[in-house]
Design a protein around this motif. Structure first.
Motif, PDB file in Angstrom:
ATOM      1  N   ILE A  20      45.959  23.833  37.366  1.00 18.15           N
ATOM      2  CA  ILE A  20      45.012  23.704  37.955  1.00 18.15           C
ATOM      3  C   ILE A  20      44.016  25.034  38.871  1.00 18.15           C
ATOM      4  O   ILE A  20      43.770  25.769  38.471  1.00 18.15           O
ATOM      5  N   LEU A  21      46.136  25.335  39.813  1.00 21.18           N
ATOM      6  CA  LEU A  21      45.651  26.224  40.568  1.00 21.18           C
ATOM      7  C   LEU A  21      45.392  27.802  39.744  1.00 21.18           C
ATOM      8  O   LEU A  21      44.656  28.917  39.957  1.00 21.18           O
ATOM      9  N   LEU A  22      46.672  27.849  38.699  1.00 23.46           N
ATOM     10  CA  LEU A  22      46.824  29.134  38.144  1.00 23.46           C
ATOM     11  C   LEU A  22      45.162  28.815  37.510  1.00 23.46           C
ATOM     12  O   LEU A  22      45.318  30.585  36.949  1.00 23.46           O
ATOM     13  N   LEU A  23      44.590  28.184  37.188  1.00 23.42           N
ATOM     14  CA  LEU A  23      43.182  28.911  35.681  1.00 23.42           C
ATOM     15  C   LEU A  23      42.599  29.328  37.028  1.00 23.42           C
ATOM     16  O   LEU A  23      41.569  30.232  36.371  1.00 23.42           O
ATOM     17  N   ILE A  24      42.079  28.315  37.857  1.00 18.96           N
ATOM     18  CA  ILE A  24      41.113  28.635  38.384  1.00 18.96           C
ATOM     19  C   ILE A  24      41.162  30.575  39.357  1.00 18.96           C
ATOM     20  O   ILE A  24      41.027  31.169  39.256  1.00 18.96           O
ATOM     21  N   PHE A  25      42.953  30.776  39.230  1.00 13.83           N
ATOM     22  CA  PHE A  25      44.052  32.460  39.760  1.00 13.83           C
ATOM     23  C   PHE A  25      43.067  32.824  38.859  1.00 13.83           C
ATOM     24  O   PHE A  25      42.591  33.812  38.528  1.00 13.83           O
ATOM     25  N   GLY A  26      43.321  32.367  37.462  1.00 13.15           N
ATOM     26  CA  GLY A  26      42.639  33.175  35.995  1.00 13.15           C
ATOM     27  C   GLY A  26      41.748  33.511  35.918  1.00 13.15           C
ATOM     28  O   GLY A  26      41.538  34.758  35.599  1.00 13.15           O
ATOM     29  N   PHE A  27      40.374  32.551  36.186  1.00 15.25           N
ATOM     30  CA  PHE A  27      39.312  32.447  36.093  1.00 15.25           C
ATOM     31  C   PHE A  27      38.497  33.548  37.536  1.00 15.25           C
ATOM     32  O   PHE A  27      37.909  34.804  36.776  1.00 15.25           O
ATOM     33  N   VAL A  28      39.194  33.908  37.958  1.00 10.98           N
ATOM     34  CA  VAL A  28      39.164  34.659  39.497  1.00 10.98           C
ATOM     35  C   VAL A  28      39.581  36.324  39.021  1.00 10.98           C
ATOM     36  O   VAL A  28      38.730  36.963  38.909  1.00 10.98           O
ATOM     37  N   PHE A  29      40.834  36.762  38.507  1.00 15.23           N
ATOM     38  CA  PHE A  29      41.494  37.669  38.049  1.00 15.23           C
ATOM     39  C   PHE A  29      40.120  37.824  36.566  1.00 15.23           C
ATOM     40  O   PHE A  29      40.179  39.051  36.906  1.00 15.23           O
ATOM     41  N   ILE A  30      40.393  37.188  36.199  1.00 13.81           N
ATOM     42  CA  ILE A  30      39.095  38.187  35.077  1.00 13.81           C
ATOM     43  C   ILE A  30      37.632  38.185  35.058  1.00 13.81           C
ATOM     44  O   ILE A  30      36.934  39.397  34.537  1.00 13.81           O
ATOM     45  N   PHE A  31      37.453  37.321  36.207  1.00 15.58           N
ATOM     46  CA  PHE A  31      35.448  37.908  36.816  1.00 15.58           C
ATOM     47  C   PHE A  31      35.880  39.067  37.375  1.00 15.58           C
ATOM     48  O   PHE A  31      34.624  40.300  37.110  1.00 15.58           O
ATOM     49  N   TYR A  32      36.978  39.153  38.412  1.00 12.86           N
ATOM     50  CA  TYR A  32      36.882  40.232  39.033  1.00 12.86           C
ATOM     51  C   TYR A  32      37.843  41.544  38.509  1.00 12.86           C
ATOM     52  O   TYR A  32      37.822  42.885  38.814  1.00 12.86           O
ATOM     53  N   ASP A  33      38.511  41.594  37.284  1.00 14.07           N
ATOM     54  CA  ASP A  33      38.773  42.086  36.593  1.00 14.07           C
ATOM     55  C   ASP A  33      40.641  43.063  36.970  1.00 14.07           C
ATOM     56  O   ASP A  33      41.074  43.857  37.398  1.00 14.07           O
ATOM     57  N   LEU A  34      41.502  42.359  37.766  1.00 14.40           N
ATOM     58  CA  LEU A  34      41.895  42.323  38.627  1.00 14.40           C
ATOM     59  C   LEU A  34      43.349  42.134  37.617  1.00 14.40           C
ATOM     60  O   LEU A  34      43.605  41.537  36.874  1.00 14.40           O
ATOM     61  N   CYS A  35      44.583  43.042  38.215  1.00 11.20           N
ATOM     62  CA  CYS A  35      45.958  42.847  37.329  1.00 11.20           C
ATOM     63  C   CYS A  35      47.140  42.742  38.610  1.00 11.20           C
ATOM     64  O   CYS A  35      47.283  44.788  39.726  1.00 11.20           O
ATOM     65  N   TYR A  36      47.818  42.367  39.695  1.00  8.74           N
ATOM     66  CA  TYR A  36      49.226  42.333  40.407  1.00  8.74           C
ATOM     67  C   TYR A  36      50.395  42.413  39.305  1.00  8.74           C
ATOM     68  O   TYR A  36      51.119  41.269  38.668  1.00  8.74           O
ATOM     69  N   PHE A  37      51.078  44.058  39.788  1.00  7.43           N
ATOM     70  CA  PHE A  37      51.771  43.835  39.174  1.00  7.43           C
ATOM     71  C   PHE A  37      53.486  43.718  40.202  1.00  7.43           C
ATOM     72  O   PHE A  37      53.178  44.573  41.340  1.00  7.43           O
ATOM     73  N   ILE A  38      54.731  42.657  40.020  1.00  5.39           N
ATOM     74  CA  ILE A  38      55.080  42.541  41.614  1.00  5.39           C
ATOM     75  C   ILE A  38      56.791  42.885  40.946  1.00  5.39           C
ATOM     76  O   ILE A  38      56.855  42.081  39.740  1.00  5.39           O
ATOM     77  N   GLU A  39      56.861  43.759  41.689  1.00  6.26           N
ATOM     78  CA  GLU A  39      58.465  43.824  41.902  1.00  6.26           C
ATOM     79  C   GLU A  39      59.086  43.665  43.169  1.00  6.26           C
ATOM     80  O   GLU A  39      58.973  43.733  43.964  1.00  6.26           O
TER      81      GLU A  39
END
Length: 578
Positions: A20-39
Motif C-alpha cells: 500500500i505504501l509503495l503504491l501511494i508513493f508510485g502514484f505521487v511519483f507519477i503525478f509529480y514526474d519524480l525519479c530518485y537515483f540513490i548511490e
C-alpha cells in the motif's frame, strides 16, 4: 503450529502494508514526474569504492507495490493451502527470498545488481519447483534451471561488454550510445536473456513443466515475478531493441509464442498447464507490443495481467485442493453448484483474461489491439495478434465448459466445499482488484484520454474475433473421437499442436538422447574397442601367451633342465678362464 500461523500472518501484514505504501508513493511519483537515483557507498578502499545504486521512479515503485500486494495475498492463501505441511516455515522463507530477489531486480539501474536479483530468482525458483521432491519435480526443476542458465550467461556476457563504457549503470548512456556497435551486441545478449526468462520460443518448454511447484508458487511466478522479469528488463532496455532488426525478430518470435501457446492450451486437459499456457500467450503479447516500441503499454498489460492471473491460479489451487489433488478437467464438472464463491472468482478472472469490457484485462488488451490496428504492421503479425486473441477466448470457454457445467465426473461421495475461508479471503481481495485494477491503472498511467480513430470493421474486429473464438471453444469442447481415419488425422494434429510443437521433446529428449547415444557409441568403439585391442586386453592376452610358453618350457622333459645346467656350467667356466 501457533508459530507457523504467526509467520504467515506476520509476513502477510508486513508485505500488505508495504505494498500500500509503495503504491501511494508510485502514484505521487507519477503525478509529480519524480525519479530518485540513490548511490550507497558500501566500501571505500584506497580510491576504489564499491557503490550500490538504486532507482526509484513511478515504474519501479508501482511494480514493487503490485508484486508485494500479490505476494502478501499468496502467503495468506498458503497458510491454508499448505496446512499440515512439516516444512511450511521453509516454504514461506523461500517465497520471501523469491520476492526479495524480484525487488532487487526492479530497483536496479545497474547490471551487476540486476544479476543479483536475476540469479536469485533462478536459484530460488529451482528450490520451489522441486519442493515436493518427486521425479517429476526434479526433472521440471532441472529443465527450468538449465533453460534459465542460458539467459544468465548472456547477462554475464552483457556485463563484460559494458566494460567498454566504463560503467555498468546503463541508465546513464543507454540513449547516447544506442547506435554503437557495443550497444548492439549488448542488445542481442539482453534480448536472449529476456527470452529465456520470459519463456519465448525456443525456450518455452520450461514454463508448463514448472507447474510441478506448489500452486501458491505458480500464482506468484506466473503473475508478477519470475516470468515477468524478462519483460521488465526489456522495458528498461527498450531503446536498444525498437526500430531495428532486434525489434523485428522479437515481434516474430513473440507472435509465434502467443500463437503456439494459444493453440496448445486448446488441446490440454491439465488445469494448471492450461493456465500456464495462457501465461505464455500473454507474455508473447507483452513482448510483441514491446518490440513495436510501446513500452508503457507492455508495462500496463504486465500490471493488469498480474492481478487476474494470480487470481486464476489461486482459484485453480482451491479447486485442486478440494478435488483431492486431481488436476484433470475431465473429472470436474458442475463446480458452480458445489463451490459457488470459488466459481465466481474463477469466472471473473477468466473473463478478465478474455478481455471482457470493464474488467482489468479489457483496458490493456483492447488498447494494445487497437494500437496494433493503427500501427504500420505486416499482415502475418496482424493475423497472429488477432487469431491469438480468439484462441484465448476459445480455451477459456472450453475450460469453463469442462469445469463449471455438466455433471461432476469424479467420486460420487465427494469432498467439494467452499469452507476454506482463509483461501477465499485472499481470492476475494484479488477479485476486487481484478475488477477495478484495470480502470484505476488506466487513469493513473494515461491521464490524458487516448483517442484511437479506426474504421468500423477494425473497431469491431476484436469483438468479432473474441465471439468467434468463444463459439469455436464451445464446439471443440463437445468434440469426441471416433475410430476412423478422421480421428487418426485429428490425433496426429493434436499430438503436434497440443505438445507445443514438440518443443518439450526437443529440449529434453532432443538434447540428452543424441549426446548420450554418441557417448555409448564412443564407449563401445574406443573404450571397449580399439583401446582394449591395443591397450589393456592386448597386454593381458600377450602376458597369458608368454606365461603359457614359459610354463610349457618349464613343464618339458628333464633333458631341457640338464641341457640348461650344462650351458650354465660352460658359461661359468668361460668366465672363470677369462
Amino acid at each position: 503450529m501457533i508459530w507457523n500461523l504467526s509467520i504467515c500472518f506476520m509476513s502477510f501484514i508486513f508485505l500488505f502494508l508495504m505494498s500500500i505504501l509503495l503504491l501511494i508513493f508510485g502514484f505521487v511519483f507519477i503525478f509529480y514526474d519524480l525519479c530518485y537515483f540513490i548511490e550507497w557507498e558500501l566500501l571505500m578502499l584506497n580510491s576504489s569504492s564499491i557503490v550500490m545504486t538504486l532507482i526509484f521512479d513511478w515504474m519501479s515503485l508501482i511494480f514493487m507495490g503490485f508484486v508485494l500486494f500479490i505476494s502478501s495475498l499468496v502467503i495468506f492463501y498458503s497458510d491454508e493451502y499448505m496446512h499440515g505441511g512439516y516444512n511450511i516455515n521453509r516454504f514461506i522463507i523461500l517465497v520471501l527470498m523469491f520476492v526479495l530477489s524480484m525487488m532487487f531486480l526492479i530497483i536496479s539501474p545497474n547490471l551487476i545488481s540486476i544479476l543479483l536479483g536475476w540469479d536469485g530468482l533462478g536459484l530460488v525458483s529451482y528450490c520451489l519447483v522441486i519442493y515436493y521432491q518427486n521425479i517429476k519435480s526434479y526433472n521440471a526443476g532441472m529443465l527450468t534451471a538449465l533453460s534459465n542458465r542460458i539467459g544468465d550467461v548472456a547477462l554475464l556476457m552483457a556485463i563484460a561488454w559494458m566494460l567498454n563504457f566504463g560503467s555498468w549503470n546503463y541508465i546513464y548512456y543507454i540513449d547516447v550510445f544506442v547506435n554503437s556497435f557495443e550497444m548492439k551486441i549488448i542488445g542481442v545478449l539482453i534480448l536472449l536473456a529476456a527470452m529465456t526468462k520470459s519463456a519465448q520460443i525456443p525456450f518455452s518448454s520450461w514454463l508448463p513443466a514448472a507447474m510441478a511447484a506448489p500452486t501458491p508458487v505458480s500464482a506468484l511466478v506466473h503473475s508478477s515475478t519470475l516470468v515477468t522479469a524478462g519483460v521488465y528488463l526489456l522495458i528498461r532496455f527498450n531503446n536498444i531493441i525498437c526500430g531495428n532488426y532486434l525489434g523485428d525478430l522479437l515481434l516474430l518470435i513473440a507472435g509465434l509464442t502467443m500463437f503456439m501457446a494459444g493453440l496448445g492450451a486448446n488441446f490440454e486437459y491439465d488445469l494448471k498447464k492450461i493456465i500456464a499456457l495462457s501465461t505464455l500467450s500473454q507474455l508473447g503479447l507483452m513482448m510483441s507490443i514491446l518490440s513495436m516500441g510501446y513500452a508503457k503499454l507492455a508495462y500496463f498489460h504486465l500490471l493488469t495481467h498480474a492481478l487476474f492471473k494470480a487470481l486464476l491460479f489461486m482459484c485453480a489451487g482451491s479447486i485442486i485442493h478440494n478435488m483431492k489433488d486431481s488436476q484433470d478437467i475431465r473429472y470436474m464438472g458442475n463446480l458452480v453448484l458445489h463451490m459457488p464463491l470459488t466459481s465466481i472468482c474463477f469466472n471473473v478472472s477468466n473473463l478478465a483474461l478474455c478481455g471482457m469490457p470493464f474488467l482489468a484485462g479489457f483496458y490493456s488488451k483492447d488498447l494494445i489491439l487497437e494500437v496494433v490496428s493503427l500501427s504500420y504492421l505486416n499482415m502475418f503479425s496482424f493475423f497472429l495478434y488477432f487469431f491469438s486473441t480468439g484462441l484465448t477466448v476459445c480455451y477459456s470457454l472450453r475450460l469453463v465448459y469442462y469445469s463449471m457445467t455438466g455433471d461432476f465426473n469424479c467420486f460420487s461421495l465427494h469432498p467439494l466445499n467452499d469452507e476454506g475461508w482463509t483461501m477465499l479471503r485472499g481470492m476475494l481481495m484479488l477479485m476486487i482488484m481484478a475488477v477495478i485494477g484495470g480502470s484505476m491503472m488506466s487513469w493513473m498511467l494515461f491521464p490524458s484520454p487516448i483517442m484511437i480513430c479506426l474504421p468500423v470493421n477494425l473497431k469491431f474486429l476484436t469483438l468479432f474475433v473474441s465471439l468467434f473464438g468463444g463459439y469455436f471453444g464451445y464446439e471443440l469442447s463437445k468434440f469426441s473421437l471416433s475410430y476412423d481415419l478422421q480421428s487418426l488425422r485429428y490425433y496426429l494434429m493434436t499430438s503436434f499442436l497440443g505438445s507445443m510443437w514438440f518443443m518439450p521433446m526437443i529440449s529434453t529428449y532432443g538434447v540428452n538422447y543424441f549426446p548420450l547415444k554418441l557417448g555409448l557409441e564412443y564407449f563401445k568403439v574406443f573404450d571397449q574397442g580399439w583401446n582394449e585391442d591395443f591397450g589393456g586386453q592386448n597386454i593381458y592376452n600377450s602376458s597369458v601367451e608368454y606365461s603359457k610358453y614359459i610354463q610349457w618350457w618349464q613343464n618339458n622333459d628333464l633333458k631341457i633342465y640338464l641341457i640348461g645346467f650344462m650351458f650354465w656350467i660352460i658359461i661359468l667356466f668361460m668366465f672363470m678362464i677369462i
